[in-house]
Design a protein around this motif. Sequence first.
Motif, PDB file in Angstrom:
ATOM      1  N   ARG A  12       0.834  -1.053  -0.190  1.00 58.89           N
ATOM      2  CA  ARG A  12       0.399   0.157  -0.131  1.00 58.89           C
ATOM      3  C   ARG A  12       0.947   1.148  -0.291  1.00 58.89           C
ATOM      4  O   ARG A  12       1.963   1.404   0.868  1.00 58.89           O
ATOM      5  N   GLY A  13       0.173   2.231  -0.868  1.00 62.33           N
ATOM      6  CA  GLY A  13       0.865   3.108  -0.197  1.00 62.33           C
ATOM      7  C   GLY A  13       1.022   4.020   0.919  1.00 62.33           C
ATOM      8  O   GLY A  13      -0.094   4.573   1.433  1.00 62.33           O
ATOM      9  N   VAL A  49      11.982  -8.363  -1.313  1.00 57.01           N
ATOM     10  CA  VAL A  49      11.440  -7.219  -0.012  1.00 57.01           C
ATOM     11  C   VAL A  49      10.648  -8.287   1.345  1.00 57.01           C
ATOM     12  O   VAL A  49      10.960  -9.877   1.007  1.00 57.01           O
ATOM     13  N   PHE A  50      11.228  -7.691   2.470  1.00 56.64           N
ATOM     14  CA  PHE A  50      10.766  -7.989   3.652  1.00 56.64           C
ATOM     15  C   PHE A  50       9.769  -7.006   4.453  1.00 56.64           C
ATOM     16  O   PHE A  50       9.616  -5.917   4.459  1.00 56.64           O
ATOM     17  N   PRO A  51       8.333  -7.404   3.932  1.00 63.68           N
ATOM     18  CA  PRO A  51       7.162  -7.221   3.980  1.00 63.68           C
ATOM     19  C   PRO A  51       7.098  -6.319   5.600  1.00 63.68           C
ATOM     20  O   PRO A  51       7.208  -6.831   6.364  1.00 63.68           O
ATOM     21  N   GLY A  52       6.348  -4.752   5.346  1.00 56.71           N
ATOM     22  CA  GLY A  52       5.714  -4.099   6.605  1.00 56.71           C
ATOM     23  C   GLY A  52       4.474  -4.411   6.957  1.00 56.71           C
ATOM     24  O   GLY A  52       3.813  -5.026   6.600  1.00 56.71           O
ATOM     25  N   GLY A  53       4.353  -3.825   7.658  1.00 56.44           N
ATOM     26  CA  GLY A  53       2.048  -3.561   8.525  1.00 56.44           C
ATOM     27  C   GLY A  53       1.641  -3.179   6.792  1.00 56.44           C
ATOM     28  O   GLY A  53       0.683  -2.886   6.976  1.00 56.44           O
ATOM     29  N   ASP A  54       2.500  -2.804   5.747  1.00 55.64           N
ATOM     30  CA  ASP A  54       1.993  -1.917   4.446  1.00 55.64           C
ATOM     31  C   ASP A  54       1.669  -2.750   3.442  1.00 55.64           C
ATOM     32  O   ASP A  54       1.292  -2.785   2.238  1.00 55.64           O
ATOM     33  N   PHE A  55       1.288  -3.761   3.865  1.00 54.42           N
ATOM     34  CA  PHE A  55       0.933  -5.099   2.520  1.00 54.42           C
ATOM     35  C   PHE A  55       0.024  -6.438   3.010  1.00 54.42           C
ATOM     36  O   PHE A  55      -0.631  -6.406   4.319  1.00 54.42           O
ATOM     37  N   VAL A  56      -0.529  -6.655   1.596  1.00 51.08           N
ATOM     38  CA  VAL A  56      -1.641  -7.520   1.781  1.00 51.08           C
ATOM     39  C   VAL A  56      -0.801  -8.915   0.429  1.00 51.08           C
ATOM     40  O   VAL A  56      -0.372  -8.131  -0.464  1.00 51.08           O
ATOM     41  N   VAL A  57      -1.214 -10.006   1.624  1.00 54.31           N
ATOM     42  CA  VAL A  57      -0.190 -11.132   0.403  1.00 54.31           C
ATOM     43  C   VAL A  57      -1.526 -11.666   0.219  1.00 54.31           C
ATOM     44  O   VAL A  57      -3.438 -12.272   0.490  1.00 54.31           O
ATOM     45  N   GLU A  58      -1.892 -11.848  -1.637  1.00 52.84           N
ATOM     46  CA  GLU A  58      -3.227 -12.629  -1.771  1.00 52.84           C
ATOM     47  C   GLU A  58      -2.944 -14.174  -2.737  1.00 52.84           C
ATOM     48  O   GLU A  58      -1.669 -13.782  -3.332  1.00 52.84           O
ATOM     49  N   LYS A  59      -3.172 -14.730  -1.653  1.00 54.88           N
ATOM     50  CA  LYS A  59      -3.212 -15.804  -2.122  1.00 54.88           C
ATOM     51  C   LYS A  59      -3.072 -16.650  -4.392  1.00 54.88           C
ATOM     52  O   LYS A  59      -4.517 -16.258  -4.494  1.00 54.88           O
ATOM     53  N   ALA A  60      -2.458 -16.800  -4.515  1.00 56.76           N
ATOM     54  CA  ALA A  60      -2.564 -17.784  -6.349  1.00 56.76           C
ATOM     55  C   ALA A  60      -3.969 -18.725  -6.139  1.00 56.76           C
ATOM     56  O   ALA A  60      -4.481 -19.164  -4.561  1.00 56.76           O
ATOM     57  N   SER A  61      -4.552 -18.732  -7.062  1.00 61.17           N
ATOM     58  CA  SER A  61      -5.543 -19.639  -7.053  1.00 61.17           C
ATOM     59  C   SER A  61      -4.787 -20.980  -7.655  1.00 61.17           C
ATOM     60  O   SER A  61      -4.420 -21.255  -8.269  1.00 61.17           O
ATOM     61  N   THR A  62      -5.558 -21.894  -6.899  1.00 63.40           N
ATOM     62  CA  THR A  62      -5.560 -23.299  -7.419  1.00 63.40           C
ATOM     63  C   THR A  62      -6.290 -24.093  -8.581  1.00 63.40           C
ATOM     64  O   THR A  62      -7.158 -23.616  -8.484  1.00 63.40           O
TER      65      THR A  62
END
Length: 62
Positions: A12-13, A49-62
Motif C-alpha cells: 500500500r502507498g 522484499v521484507f514486507p511491513g505492516g503496509d502489505f497484503v498477500v493474495e493467495k494464488a488460486s489453485t
Amino acid sequence: MNAVQGDRIVIRGRTVESHDRHGEIVEVRGDNGEPPYLVRFDDGHESVVFPGGDFVVEKAST
C-alpha cells in the motif's frame, strides 16, 4: 505471514501521492513461507522484499 511462490503481493502507498505496488512472489527465501520474498512487480522490476505492516498477500488460486 506465510506465502508461496505465485502468490500476489500488494504494498500500500503510504501517502496520498503514492500508488499501491502490485507484484508476484517468484521466490520465498525465508523458512516456512516467511519473508524475505523475491518479488517481480507489475512494472517488471524485481526486488527482495521484507514486507511491513503496509502489505497484503493474495493467495494464488489453485
